[in-house]
Design a protein around this motif. Structure first.
Motif, PDB file in Angstrom:
ATOM      1  N   THR A  36      51.456  43.610  54.298  1.00 24.86           N
ATOM      2  CA  THR A  36      51.321  43.219  52.793  1.00 24.86           C
ATOM      3  C   THR A  36      52.331  43.667  51.983  1.00 24.86           C
ATOM      4  OG1 THR A  36      48.695  43.611  53.249  1.00 24.86           O
ATOM      5  CG2 THR A  36      49.625  43.646  51.132  1.00 24.86           C
ATOM      6  N   ILE A  37      52.795  42.773  51.282  1.00 26.22           N
ATOM      7  CA  ILE A  37      53.882  43.158  50.145  1.00 26.22           C
ATOM      8  C   ILE A  37      52.847  43.123  48.831  1.00 26.22           C
ATOM      9  CG2 ILE A  37      56.084  42.558  49.251  1.00 26.22           C
ATOM     10  CD1 ILE A  37      56.733  41.285  51.680  1.00 26.22           C
ATOM     11  N   SER A  38      52.767  43.894  48.003  1.00 26.68           N
ATOM     12  CA  SER A  38      52.100  43.973  46.801  1.00 26.68           C
ATOM     13  C   SER A  38      52.644  44.814  45.774  1.00 26.68           C
ATOM     14  CB  SER A  38      50.496  44.585  47.117  1.00 26.68           C
ATOM     15  OG  SER A  38      50.792  46.026  47.293  1.00 26.68           O
ATOM     16  N   SER A  39      52.463  44.187  44.615  1.00 22.16           N
ATOM     17  CA  SER A  39      52.800  44.861  43.064  1.00 22.16           C
ATOM     18  C   SER A  39      51.863  44.358  42.232  1.00 22.16           C
ATOM     19  CB  SER A  39      54.292  44.329  42.566  1.00 22.16           C
ATOM     20  OG  SER A  39      54.426  44.706  41.519  1.00 22.16           O
ATOM     21  N   GLY A  40      50.522  45.018  42.347  1.00 22.82           N
ATOM     22  CA  GLY A  40      49.509  44.543  41.640  1.00 22.82           C
ATOM     23  C   GLY A  40      48.524  45.709  41.504  1.00 22.82           C
ATOM     24  N   ALA A  41      47.320  45.333  41.024  1.00 27.02           N
ATOM     25  CA  ALA A  41      46.162  46.247  41.048  1.00 27.02           C
ATOM     26  C   ALA A  41      45.389  46.514  41.966  1.00 27.02           C
ATOM     27  CB  ALA A  41      44.974  45.647  39.991  1.00 27.02           C
ATOM     28  N   VAL A  42      45.256  48.022  42.326  1.00 29.44           N
ATOM     29  CA  VAL A  42      44.513  48.562  43.533  1.00 29.44           C
ATOM     30  C   VAL A  42      43.081  48.725  43.307  1.00 29.44           C
ATOM     31  CG1 VAL A  42      46.679  49.149  44.493  1.00 29.44           C
ATOM     32  CG2 VAL A  42      45.455  50.793  42.950  1.00 29.44           C
ATOM     33  N   ALA A  84      50.598  39.788  43.507  1.00 28.37           N
ATOM     34  CA  ALA A  84      50.831  40.393  42.301  1.00 28.37           C
ATOM     35  C   ALA A  84      49.772  40.288  41.146  1.00 28.37           C
ATOM     36  CB  ALA A  84      52.175  40.167  41.635  1.00 28.37           C
ATOM     37  N   ASN A  85      48.389  40.603  41.826  1.00 30.68           N
ATOM     38  CA  ASN A  85      47.074  40.304  41.195  1.00 30.68           C
ATOM     39  C   ASN A  85      47.050  41.395  40.073  1.00 30.68           C
ATOM     40  OD1 ASN A  85      46.430  41.967  43.520  1.00 30.68           O
ATOM     41  ND2 ASN A  85      44.548  42.068  42.382  1.00 30.68           N
ATOM     42  N   GLY A  86      46.138  40.981  38.988  1.00 33.26           N
ATOM     43  CA  GLY A  86      45.411  41.743  38.139  1.00 33.26           C
ATOM     44  C   GLY A  86      44.040  41.909  38.514  1.00 33.26           C
ATOM     45  N   TRP A  87      43.076  42.324  37.534  1.00 33.61           N
ATOM     46  CA  TRP A  87      41.700  42.605  38.062  1.00 33.61           C
ATOM     47  C   TRP A  87      41.001  41.791  36.736  1.00 33.61           C
ATOM     48  CZ3 TRP A  87      39.587  43.504  42.472  1.00 33.61           C
ATOM     49  CH2 TRP A  87      40.288  44.363  43.329  1.00 33.61           C
ATOM     50  N   ILE A 109      51.333  32.391  40.690  1.00 31.02           N
ATOM     51  CA  ILE A 109      50.514  33.010  39.920  1.00 31.02           C
ATOM     52  C   ILE A 109      49.314  33.220  40.569  1.00 31.02           C
ATOM     53  CG2 ILE A 109      49.545  33.538  37.609  1.00 31.02           C
ATOM     54  CD1 ILE A 109      52.059  32.247  36.335  1.00 31.02           C
ATOM     55  N   ASP A 110      48.614  34.279  41.189  1.00 32.36           N
ATOM     56  CA  ASP A 110      47.605  34.373  41.713  1.00 32.36           C
ATOM     57  C   ASP A 110      46.611  35.516  41.367  1.00 32.36           C
ATOM     58  OD1 ASP A 110      45.535  34.423  43.911  1.00 32.36           O
ATOM     59  OD2 ASP A 110      46.987  34.552  45.345  1.00 32.36           O
ATOM     60  N   ASN A 111      45.489  35.530  41.194  1.00 29.18           N
ATOM     61  CA  ASN A 111      44.636  36.693  40.549  1.00 29.18           C
ATOM     62  C   ASN A 111      43.722  36.953  41.870  1.00 29.18           C
ATOM     63  OD1 ASN A 111      44.671  38.557  38.487  1.00 29.18           O
ATOM     64  ND2 ASN A 111      42.697  37.974  37.938  1.00 29.18           N
ATOM     65  N   LYS A 112      43.892  36.609  42.953  1.00 26.52           N
ATOM     66  CA  LYS A 112      43.003  36.876  44.043  1.00 26.52           C
ATOM     67  C   LYS A 112      41.469  36.750  43.959  1.00 26.52           C
ATOM     68  CE  LYS A 112      44.035  40.290  46.801  1.00 26.52           C
ATOM     69  NZ  LYS A 112      44.059  41.645  47.348  1.00 26.52           N
ATOM     70  N   ASP A 113      41.135  35.837  43.144  1.00 24.58           N
ATOM     71  CA  ASP A 113      39.950  35.447  42.744  1.00 24.58           C
ATOM     72  C   ASP A 113      39.231  36.276  41.843  1.00 24.58           C
ATOM     73  OD1 ASP A 113      39.827  32.998  44.244  1.00 24.58           O
ATOM     74  OD2 ASP A 113      39.082  33.979  46.059  1.00 24.58           O
ATOM     75  N   ASN A 114      39.790  37.162  41.228  1.00 22.58           N
ATOM     76  CA  ASN A 114      39.483  38.191  40.209  1.00 22.58           C
ATOM     77  C   ASN A 114      39.151  37.274  38.645  1.00 22.58           C
ATOM     78  OD1 ASN A 114      38.999  40.656  41.633  1.00 22.58           O
ATOM     79  ND2 ASN A 114      41.318  40.356  41.718  1.00 22.58           N
ATOM     80  N   VAL A 115      37.866  36.882  38.400  1.00 21.23           N
ATOM     81  CA  VAL A 115      37.902  36.098  37.153  1.00 21.23           C
ATOM     82  C   VAL A 115      38.255  36.694  35.796  1.00 21.23           C
ATOM     83  CG1 VAL A 115      36.439  34.756  35.795  1.00 21.23           C
ATOM     84  CG2 VAL A 115      35.967  34.789  38.443  1.00 21.23           C
ATOM     85  N   SER A 116      39.152  36.638  35.048  1.00 20.76           N
ATOM     86  CA  SER A 116      39.705  36.993  33.879  1.00 20.76           C
ATOM     87  C   SER A 116      40.044  36.069  33.051  1.00 20.76           C
ATOM     88  CB  SER A 116      40.968  38.061  34.358  1.00 20.76           C
ATOM     89  OG  SER A 116      41.379  38.633  33.195  1.00 20.76           O
TER      90      SER A 116
END
Length: 223
Positions: free
Chosen positions: A105-111, A142-145, A169-176
């Motif tokens: 995994t390479i990540s720069s996002g919300a954990v 590089a998702n948010g929540w 631009i990908d929010n990993k299916d987190n609806v915002s």
């Protein structure tokens, strides 16, 4: 080179930068910072007596051969000792590598699913003409929540000229409802002309926003 997060002390157009912003943001009226194509900055955070809000730092990695990632390469927003990580955000990975292999995994996002962590910035350039991003079997995000927006991922192969690769631009299916400006609205962003030969993929329930007039892209896909 690794650096910690920026402090809540910068100004853009006489407006104080809020904590928890980078490629994404946690409120519709906030700026975003840094370049999509060549990111250099950490997320905006705060350091105080109760450990504060810790954003991801910055890593520049230059590998002429193969970089294999089977574990975790992370510049995520992290937990503070007080649990005050709602306002953290991802940092930056800026990689120039021959080939990218592995299944990590390479990540720069919300954990943490605490609502307000925004995504950071990732840019990866492959320099080996025989390499492809399909060789990497892991994940890059590089998702948010759910109360913040995603950051950006930029992927460029050796056969592509500068700024002609793929922006994700990908929010990993987190609806915002919070949007991700394609072109940063705060400091360190790209010129609108820089996007004209790049492709954009929006997925994972992210919402991209055209933040400047005259924006042109080579192609747009909304998954």
């Amino acid at each position: 080179f690794l650096a910690g997060g920026l402090q809540e002390s910068g100004y853009v157009d006489n407006t104080k930068l809020p904590i928890g912003v980078h490629g994404g943001r946690k409120a519709a009226d906030q700026v975003t910072i840094d370049s999509v194509f060549d990111p250099k900055y950490a997320g905006i955070g705060q350091n105080n007596s109760y450990s504060g809000f810790r954003p991801g730092g910055v890593a520049f990695i230059d590998v002429s051969g193969t970089l294999t990632v089977d574990g975790k390469l992370t510049s995520d927003g992290i937990d503070s000792q007080s649990g005050g990580y709602d306002n953290s955000c991802g940092g930056t990975f800026n990689l120039s590598i021959g080939k990218l292999l592995g299944s990590g995994t390479i990540s720069s996002g919300a954990v943490k699913n605490r609502g307000k962590q925004a995504g950071g910035r990732i840019a990866i350039r492959l320099t080996d003409p025989e390499s492809s991003f399909d060789d990497f079997k892991g994940t890059i995000y590089a998702n948010g929540w759910t109360s913040s927006s995603a950051g950006s991922i930029y992927l460029q192969t050796a056969s592509q000229a500068e700024k002609t690769g793929l922006i994700i631009i990908d929010n990993k299916d987190n609806v915002s409802a919070i949007t991700t400006p394609i072109c940063a609205t705060g400091f360190g962003g790209d010129a609108v002309e820089d996007f004209k030969n790049a492709s954009l993929l929006v997925r994972g329930k992210a919402i991209a926003e055209v933040s400047v007039a005259g924006l042109k892209l080579k192609s747009l896909e909304v998954a």
